[in-house]
Write a protein that holds these residues in place. Structure first.
Motif, PDB file in Angstrom:
ATOM      1  N   ALA A 112       0.860  -1.184   0.000  1.00 53.97           N
ATOM      2  CA  ALA A 112       0.000   0.000   0.000  1.00 53.97           C
ATOM      3  C   ALA A 112       0.893   1.229   0.000  1.00 53.97           C
ATOM      4  CB  ALA A 112      -0.915   0.028   1.220  1.00 53.97           C
ATOM      5  N   ALA A 113       0.364   2.316  -0.522  1.00 58.32           N
ATOM      6  CA  ALA A 113       1.097   3.580  -0.516  1.00 58.32           C
ATOM      7  C   ALA A 113       0.146   4.699  -0.139  1.00 58.32           C
ATOM      8  CB  ALA A 113       1.714   3.847  -1.891  1.00 58.32           C
ATOM      9  N   HIS A 114       0.701   5.706   0.494  1.00 64.06           N
ATOM     10  CA  HIS A 114      -0.103   6.860   0.901  1.00 64.06           C
ATOM     11  C   HIS A 114       0.542   8.158   0.451  1.00 64.06           C
ATOM     12  CE1 HIS A 114      -2.157   4.157   3.769  1.00 64.06           C
ATOM     13  NE2 HIS A 114      -3.111   5.072   3.800  1.00 64.06           N
ATOM     14  N   ARG A 115      -0.314   9.094   0.087  1.00 61.66           N
ATOM     15  CA  ARG A 115       0.088  10.494  -0.007  1.00 61.66           C
ATOM     16  C   ARG A 115      -0.766  11.246   1.005  1.00 61.66           C
ATOM     17  NH1 ARG A 115      -1.847  13.794  -5.008  1.00 61.66           N
ATOM     18  NH2 ARG A 115      -3.686  13.882  -3.670  1.00 61.66           N
ATOM     19  N   VAL A 116      -0.113  11.976   1.869  1.00 58.39           N
ATOM     20  CA  VAL A 116      -0.841  12.684   2.926  1.00 58.39           C
ATOM     21  C   VAL A 116      -0.556  14.175   2.828  1.00 58.39           C
ATOM     22  CG1 VAL A 116      -1.011  13.026   5.421  1.00 58.39           C
ATOM     23  CG2 VAL A 116      -0.937  10.711   4.489  1.00 58.39           C
TER      24      VAL A 116
END
Ligand SMILES: Cc1cc2nc3c(=O)[nH]c(=O)nc-3n(C[C@H](O)[C@H](O)[C@H](O)COP(=O)(O)OP(=O)(O)OC[C@H]3O[C@@H](n4cnc5c(N)ncnc54)[C@H](O)[C@@H]3O)c2cc1C
Lengths: 789, 289
Positions: A643-647
């Motif tokens: 999984a990857a996130h941009r916050v």
């Protein structure tokens, strides 16, 4: 491959059966839960039941000189008071190492350790009685630091890549060993590639970035505290109704403690209000059974919120030292890492957590040369064990921080540095294992990049306070607010690793009831809120084409369903249900003499008559193997999930308050069995990771928990959790049922590091500890003033 | 445990007089937490929710707002945002919607926690707490004399709080609190501010940074002195005034380190909150011209 939108989840590849695999089938327990009618463990009730309570140690380390239960027994309404002497079977239990006493015998090793039990007619009477038990403690000095416990003491973090591998003292008898064999629970080593320094290994000019990181102790903070009801049975056995994660491993441990065979100790799952790993260990299970057996009456035990903080294990706090060596153009050539996990007073699942933290500890990157040392230590802190992400969470804060630090040192965009070094299908993991299905790290990041960014923050007297750092507390109308964007990618091994015999059992029955074909699915796999019951129904509908699927009560009259953890139930119990359904189908076909299920389906009433067809299947995923103890090499894992996130955050840099503006997540789930539930897991997992980055910490000082309440152990509210953009990829894993990949944990691995990265971007401060507290931002020597700005 | 449910104010006072060991309960959002955690087991509870008088508020001719002790935070927000804007803002920061519907200003005072969110504003506006006993009748205690220590107050054991008396707002008011999450949080520290243009006075008070809620007297005096010529001109706040005001507020605090925050952070945060809220209030005052 399909993408599922997070805002309004819609099923994409709907199968023809309504409510089958790939649809947003409704949860059978949904309506009851939403309307408050669902019976949780704490709602269990029998008219003649007694209430059990636990007397716990106030000290993190003490010798018990004596216990006087007389004054408690003298209180009217009290039926039993029990101590360690009353445990008929083996005193010690544990998930991996039987080191934890059912009731403390001669020493207590953590604050909150159970010492005595009381059963009384009324919970208040039981509490009053327990307060009258006189325990004479000789208070001892607690060991409260993992490195001290291991004798790694104040050697301090290493700051370069060059020294010879330091000989490590693994057991320190001087440091007040808590165990005869020392304070080491496990030391996981990886020795891959060239063990010389990065420059020598690469034969090139190398940029080395070094960092020390710390992760605080997180609590699972499930909403339904530990509860259960033990009922003595006429056959001399006991029936226990309990909220738990794995009935059969509980049963084994209870049997040992009670000295009874498993036929006499029957467990049924009570309604579970969340788990997240915190119910893998026993809590009140044996205690309630002991009291029930002693009094001959049903005994209920139900912790309150404060006791719950002492009644289950927490996420291991971690200290981590990392050294990354990059070539000038950004190739990651070496990682040297040391991770210390504080296991607290008892082993729980620490050994497996150490394995995970170490084996997943460099992140989803291809690195030719790896030196990893990960230790788990005994201390006098609260025991730590399983929690969503299981070691991978702690390490991700360090390795993703290192990637950002490397990007800054090299002048490369942080996403590009990750893309350049990303794992892909066919890559070799640090264990030497070939990643043999989709590993779409690059695609996950690229899809995040393609998403639009949220609009800029507003300011002025008319701002919507709910959108501001500090929220409705009215701390800023835009003053001091800086925006930041952070990125992180993570991965998690799915199901049990390192050679564990990991299986699930499913019994599926097809019969005609009320003139209609009905499927009954019976497993011992725990529904803890994640939606496993729905998934089981969906699989049965798809495999058998029968609409009406009943989930039988979850109990030990069927074989083990394995643990509801490691993101494994849809995979493993789902696999078992699928296989059992297929066998039922084959049996019915054989009986009908026909060849095609479609032909039989319309005719089931006639084919089956009054007879039921039932099949029970024990299903295993492909085997894994233990890693080599010296090199950490081996095919340790079943499957990886990414999984990857941009916050995006707004930080009030003067007050150190953070508003997470948006979290975007991309995750590959192989196959979304229930797309809505998948998105729900991604939202929840992201929130839990965000909580660790921002606020969730069990604060322990000198072995004492300082915030055992929801007043001071803060979890994100709806005003802290931002809207999410979610894109779900479905890249099938050929080894898994329906190609699915475990879903629950990966978002918890990457969301927190992305939040941390975004705060750094906003503040310009290289923060190294989570949760980030307001004072870390404002008082670390960089207090900005809007008047100066 | 006995449960007494008087239906009128005289009955409530009588019940209070007759049951010295009893605990009054209004919204119960503090009392029930204590009972559930077994911190306190009183002989009796006196339920005040049936005393209609406590749920009323009115404005006297001199502009004094008499706010019944049993008025909930939710009602303060919806009904008193013009008369008591600071208290309405503070009410908005209390707990969650459920807590604001149950919780009362009287209960906040009854608990007398240094972190009670109503308190800084009540100090800043110069409110009084109206209390009464069956034996001695009513009296008004200035809020500045009400809090005597951590969770202790000047309320006598036979007294009940009937109301809070506060002047209707004549100028802008502000409340701000710092907590480690964006809602439903106990103050790490908080600050209440009230401008009283007609008196040339600035009220400033601190929450959660001393054993009791506290007025920042030096800061009040300093601001009044700096603004003395500006009330009528509504001129700009001179440079540096807000910052100096903030420093004086921070200096007035007597914070400690605890699990919610450090003393140093509390002081720092107060200086920021005081500076910002004075700026907002003054801007509002100027805009109102
Ligand atoms: C989840 C949660 C969140 C909270 N968040 C906040 C917050 O953000 N800010 C905040 O300030 N507080 C907060 N509180 C605390 C609480 O809500 C407030 O203190 C509230 O004002 C208490 O009012 P009540 O009517 O519920 O009081 P009760 O609990 O009924 O009583 C509180 C005390 O006052 C006494 N009392 C009540 N009425 C009278 C009276 N008329 N005369 C004499 N004594 C009286 C009672 O005997 C008791 O000692 C929170 C509480 C909870 C449970």
């Amino acid at each position: 491959m399909t993408a599922v939108s997070g805002q309004a989840p819609t099923a994409t590849a709907r199968t023809r059966e309504d409510g089958g695999v790939g649809t947003d089938a409704a949860r059978p327990d949904g309506r009851l839960k939403v309307t408050g009618e669902f019976a949780y463990g704490s709602d269990l009730w029998m008219d003649d039941m007694l209430w059990g309570v636990t007397l716990r140690s106030p000290h993190p380390h003490a010798r018990i000189r004596s216990i006087d239960i007389g004054p408690a027994l003298a209180l009217p309404g009290v039926f039993a008071v029990l101590t360690a002497e009353d445990v008929p079977g083996e005193l010690r239990y544990g998930l991996e190492i039987a080191d934890q006493p059912v009731l403390a015998e001669d020493v207590v090793l953590y604050q909150g350790e159970p010492v005595a039990l009381v059963a009384a007619e009324h919970p208040e009477t039981a509490r009053r009685a327990s307060a009258r038990i006189v325990v004479d403690y000789e208070v001892l000095e607690p060991v409260t630091d993992a490195r001290t416990a291991l004798g790694h003491g104040n050697e301090g973090p290493r700051t370069d890549l060059h020294p010879e591998p330091t000989p490590v003292v693994e057991q320190s008898r001087e440091a007040a060993p808590l165990r005869p064999h020392g304070n080491l629970i496990r030391h996981l080593k990886i020795r891959k590639g060239d063990q010389r320094d990065a420059a020598a290994a690469a034969g090139k000019d190398i940029v080395v970035v070094t960092g020390d990181y710390e992760v605080g102790m997180q609590d699972q903070a499930f909403l339904g505290p530990e509860s259960g009801l033990a009922v003595p049975a006429e056959d001399g056995g006991v029936d226990l109704y309990v909220s738990t994660q794995w009935l059969h491993v509980d049963q084994q441990q209870i049997c040992r403690a009670l000295g009874m065979p498993k036929e006499k100790v029957r467990l049924t799952l009570a309604g579970v209000g969340g788990a997240f790993g915190g119910r893998e260990d026993l809590s009140m299970h044996v205690h309630a059974c002991l009291l029930a057996m002693r009094t001959g009456k049903p005994v209920k035990m139900s912790y309150n919120r404060e006791e719950s903080f002492f009644g289950h294990v927490h996420r291991h706090p971690a200290k981590m030292h990392y050294e990354h060596g990059f070539t000038r153009d950004g190739d990651l050539v070496s990682v040297r890492a040391r991770i210390w996990l504080d296991g607290g007073a008892y082993a729980s699942s620490s050994a497996a957590v150490v394995g995970n933290a170490g084996l997943m500890g460099i992140g989803p990157y291809v690195v030719p040369n790896v030196t990893m040392d990960c230790w788990g230590a005994y201390t006098n802190n609260p025991p730590c064990g399983a929690m969503r992400g299981f070691g991978a969470v702690q390490a991700a804060f360090a390795y993703e921080s290192q990637m950002d630090k490397g990007a800054a040192a090299l002048g490369i965009d942080p996403v590009e540095l990750r893309v350049r070094n990303a794992m892909e299908e066919g890559s070799i993991a640090p264990t030497g294992q070939v990643v043999d299905s989709a590993a779409p790290v690059v695609e996950l990041l690229r899809r995040l990049q393609a998403m639009p960014l949220p609009p800029a923050a507003s300011s002025g007297a008319d701002v919507d306070l709910r959108a501001m750092p500090g929220g409705v507390s009215n701390t800023t109308h835009g003053e001091g607010v800086r925006r930041g964007v952070g990125w992180a990618v993570g991965y998690k091994n799915i199901a049990f690793s390192e050679g564990f015999d990991d299986y699930s059992t499913a019994r599926v029955r097809l019969e005609i009831t009320g003139g209609e074909p009905t499927v009954t699915v019976h497993t011992a796999a725990a529904e803890v809120g994640q939606g496993l019951v729905t998934v089981q129904q969906q699989i049965a509908r798809t495999e058998l084409g029968v609409e009406r699927v009943v989930i039988a009560p979850t109990d030990t009259s069927v074989g083990s369903g394995g643990s509801t953890s490691a993101s494994r139930q849809t995979y493993v119990t789902g696999g078992a249900v699928q296989e059992a359904c297929r066998r039922v189908r084959a049996a019915v076909l054989a009986r009908s003499g026909r060849e095609l299920w479609e032909d039989v389906l319309g005719d089931l009433v006639a084919v089956l008559g009054d007879e039921a067809v039932e099949e029970t299947v024990v299903w295993r995923h492909r085997p894994t193997e233990a890693v080599d103890p010296e090199t950490g090499q081996g095919n340790a894992h079943v499957q990886y999930a990414f999984a990857a996130h941009r916050v995006v955050v707004d930080v009030d840099v003067e007050l150190g308050l953070v508003k997470v503006v948006e979290m975007a997540c991309t995750q590959d789930v192989g196959k979304a069995i229930n797309p809505q539930a998948v998105v729900g897991q991604i939202h929840g997992g992201s929130a839990q990771g965000m909580g660790l980055a921002l606020m969730e910490e069990v604060v322990v000082t000198d072995g004492i928990i300082r915030n055992p309440s929801f007043t001071d152990y803060l979890i994100p509210t709806i005003l802290d959790m931002p809207p999410m953009r979610v894109e779900v990829l479905e890249l099938p894993d050929p080894h898994a049922p329906y190609g699915l990949r475990g879903v629950g944990e990966p978002p918890t691995v990457s969301s927190g590091p992305a939040v941390l990265a975004a705060i750094r971007d906003a503040t310009g401060m290289f923060l190294t500890r989570v949760p980030v507290r307001p004072e870390h931002i404002t008082l670390s020597g960089d207090v900005r003033s809007e008047e100066r700005a | 445990m006995e449960f007494l449910a008087p239906g009128s104010w005289p009955d409530a006072l009588a019940a209070r007089a007759e049951n010295p060991g009893a605990v009054p309960i209004a919204g119960g959002t503090d009392v029930m937490v204590d009972l559930n955690f077994d911190r306190h087991r009183p002989d009796a509870l006196i339920d005040l929710t049936r005393v209609g008088e406590l749920r009323e508020w009115s404005v006297a001719e001199d502009g004094t707002v008499r706010l019944g002790a049993g008025v909930s935070f939710a009602r303060v927000m919806s009904e008193l945002s013009a008369l008591a804007p600071g208290l309405a803002m503070a009410s908005r920061t209390v707990g969650s919607p459920q807590i604001r519907v149950r919780g009362t200003v009287g209960g906040n005072l009854g608990s007398a926690s240094p972190a009670g969110d109503a308190h800084p504003v009540l100090l800043a506006v110069g409110a009084a707490v109206e209390v009464e006993s069956a034996a001695r009748g009513p009296r008004a205690i200035p809020v500045s004399e009400f809090f005597t220590g951590v969770k202790t107050s000047a309320l006598e054991p036979d007294e009940l709080i009937s109301a809070v008396l506060l002047p209707a707002a004549t100028g802008p008011q502000q409340f701000a609190k710092v907590g480690t999450r964006n809602a439903m949080v106990i103050a790490v520290t908080s600050f209440g501010l009230a401008l009283h243009p007609e008196q040339g006075r600035v009220g400033a008070a601190i929450g959660s940074a001393a054993p009791t809620p506290l007025s920042a007297v030096d800061a009040q005096d300093y601001a009044a002195g700096e603004l003395v010529d500006l009330w009528s001109s509504r001129g700009e706040l001179p440079g540096g005034v807000a910052a100096r005001f903030g420093e004086l507020v921070a200096a007035a605090a007597r914070p400690i380190d605890d699990v919610r925050g450090t003393a140093a952070y509390r002081r720092h945060a107060l200086s920021v909150l005081a500076r910002r809220t004075l700026t907002w209030a003054w801007d509002e005052y100027r805009r109102a011209a």
